[in-house]
Design a protein around this motif. Structure first.
Motif, mmCIF file in Angstrom:
data_model
loop_
_atom_site.group_PDB
_atom_site.id
_atom_site.type_symbol
_atom_site.label_atom_id
_atom_site.label_comp_id
_atom_site.label_asym_id
_atom_site.label_seq_id
_atom_site.Cartn_x
_atom_site.Cartn_y
_atom_site.Cartn_z
ATOM 1 N N THR A 23 -10.769 -23.160 39.268
ATOM 2 C CA THR A 23 -11.895 -22.822 38.458
ATOM 3 C C THR A 23 -12.707 -23.469 39.088
ATOM 4 N N THR A 64 -10.038 -6.472 37.140
ATOM 5 C CA THR A 64 -9.291 -7.071 36.665
ATOM 6 C C THR A 64 -9.495 -8.330 37.808
ATOM 7 N N ILE A 65 -8.967 -9.702 36.454
ATOM 8 C CA ILE A 65 -8.895 -10.625 36.760
ATOM 9 C C ILE A 65 -7.797 -11.397 36.539
ATOM 10 N N TYR A 66 -7.252 -12.189 37.596
ATOM 11 C CA TYR A 66 -6.038 -12.582 37.405
ATOM 12 C C TYR A 66 -6.650 -14.578 37.461
ATOM 13 N N THR A 83 -7.381 -19.757 29.047
ATOM 14 C CA THR A 83 -7.032 -18.590 30.068
ATOM 15 C C THR A 83 -8.231 -18.478 31.066
ATOM 16 N N ILE A 84 -7.621 -17.399 32.298
ATOM 17 C CA ILE A 84 -8.888 -16.883 32.764
ATOM 18 C C ILE A 84 -10.022 -16.559 32.564
ATOM 19 N N ASN A 85 -9.987 -15.978 31.124
ATOM 20 C CA ASN A 85 -10.891 -15.025 31.274
ATOM 21 C C ASN A 85 -12.394 -16.449 30.867
ATOM 22 N N GLU A 108 -10.379 -6.082 32.525
ATOM 23 C CA GLU A 108 -9.988 -7.228 32.036
ATOM 24 C C GLU A 108 -8.863 -8.448 33.024
ATOM 25 N N TYR A 109 -8.484 -9.354 32.000
ATOM 26 C CA TYR A 109 -7.970 -10.514 32.328
ATOM 27 C C TYR A 109 -6.342 -10.059 32.097
ATOM 28 N N THR A 142 -3.088 -12.873 32.777
ATOM 29 C CA THR A 142 -2.449 -14.006 33.023
ATOM 30 C C THR A 142 -1.910 -14.161 34.030
#
Length: 293
Positions: free
Chosen positions: A69, A91-93, A103-105, A129-130, A132
């Motif tokens: 990040t 969708t984000i991973y 988390t990635i959100n 959507e996220y 992990t």
């Protein structure tokens, strides 16, 4: 599989007349499977141009895998136009930050705060959507299998291996091969070297026999002498990794922001001249080029 680079620059975007050939956007890579599943590696400024290209194929179903990040790998997320359009599914991973436990959100929600961006997260119209990811635990996207591995960088950083249609790609994100922090005369040197060697073997195994290795190669060996610990690799460390892993193609990316096209051309010619015996094809990542494996 098909690969397209939309951003190949490291640290900060560098638009201008000196970066037209290779590109000045920060990291973003498009992967398409034979079934046309869309996998995106990182969301630097290059993802904005990718978004414009995607407007002709609505609705969009995209899977964005974030290596880490730092700004140059996520700053394009708020400008990824499909997130504003209904019926799209994004969708984000990414991982859980071991320091913040976030988390990635957080990568998107923090950027969409009132102080930084005119549109709030609640105003996004796409389905977001996220997911992990966990080191060593594969994720399925259609017929593709994406396997994350933690790689050395001054923040949690995943390398991703993508296997699909009998082909494979590995992207390191930002990666500096682990160094022994002790001097040879220190009591701790031997024990720490065992850790360094084990981590190297783990990385090589994760990359083994890939058709394409995309590697962080920010520095020359000479430049690296004053930049150890900054979290980035060299052209030589990339070649060493590709050779150990028996990769077929090696793409150098995360081009240092001060490098002009002419300087990159010069470096590339030196690499070809000095590594004629290397068993894999050496290539500089270049924005806008379609690669079929």
């Amino acid at each position: 599989m098909k690969i397209k680079f939309w951003g190949v620059r490291g640290s900060i975007a560098t638009p201008g007349s000196n970066t037209v050939k290779y590109g000045g956007n920060t990291t973003c890579i498009e992967i398409r499977t034979d079934a046309n599943d869309l996998i995106i590696l990182d969301a630097g400024t290059g993802i904005h141009a990718l978004a414009q290209d995607l407007l002709k194929e609505m609705p969009v179903k995209a899977h964005i895998f974030i290596t880490h990040t730092h700004w140059d790998h996520i700053q394009g997320l708020p400008f990824f136009i499909p997130i504003f359009i209904p019926n799209n599914h994004i969708t984000i991973y990414g991982g859980i930050d071991p320091v913040t436990n976030e988390t990635i959100n957080r990568a998107l929600s923090v950027q969409l705060q009132y102080s930084f961006f005119p549109i709030r997260e609640a105003q996004l119209n796409a389905r977001i959507e996220y997911v992990t990811v966990t080191p060593g635990v594969p994720v399925k996207v259609g017929s593709a299998t994406i396997t994350p591995i933690v790689l050395s960088h001054p923040v949690l950083n995943f390398g991703y291996r993508i296997d699909c249609d009998g082909q494979s790609v590995f992207f390191t994100g930002d990666y500096e091969p682990q160094l022994n922090i002790y001097d040879p005369q220190d009591d701790e040197f031997a024990e720490f070297q065992s850790f360094v060697d084990a981590k190297w073997d783990e990385v090589v195994l994760a990359i083994k026999d890939v058709d394409a290795l995309i590697v962080d190669s920010s520095y020359t060996t000479q430049e690296y002498a004053s930049k150890q610990g900054w979290g980035h690799g060299t052209y030589d460390s990339g070649i060493k990794l590709a050779t150990a892993a028996n990769a077929k193609k090696l793409f150098f990316t995360h081009h240092e922001p001060t490098r002009s096209d002419a300087h990159l051309d010069e470096i590339y010619q030196d690499l070809l001249r000095n590594n004629a015996e290397v068993g894999c094809e050496l290539l500089l990542a270049q924005e806008g080029v379609d690669i079929s494996l």
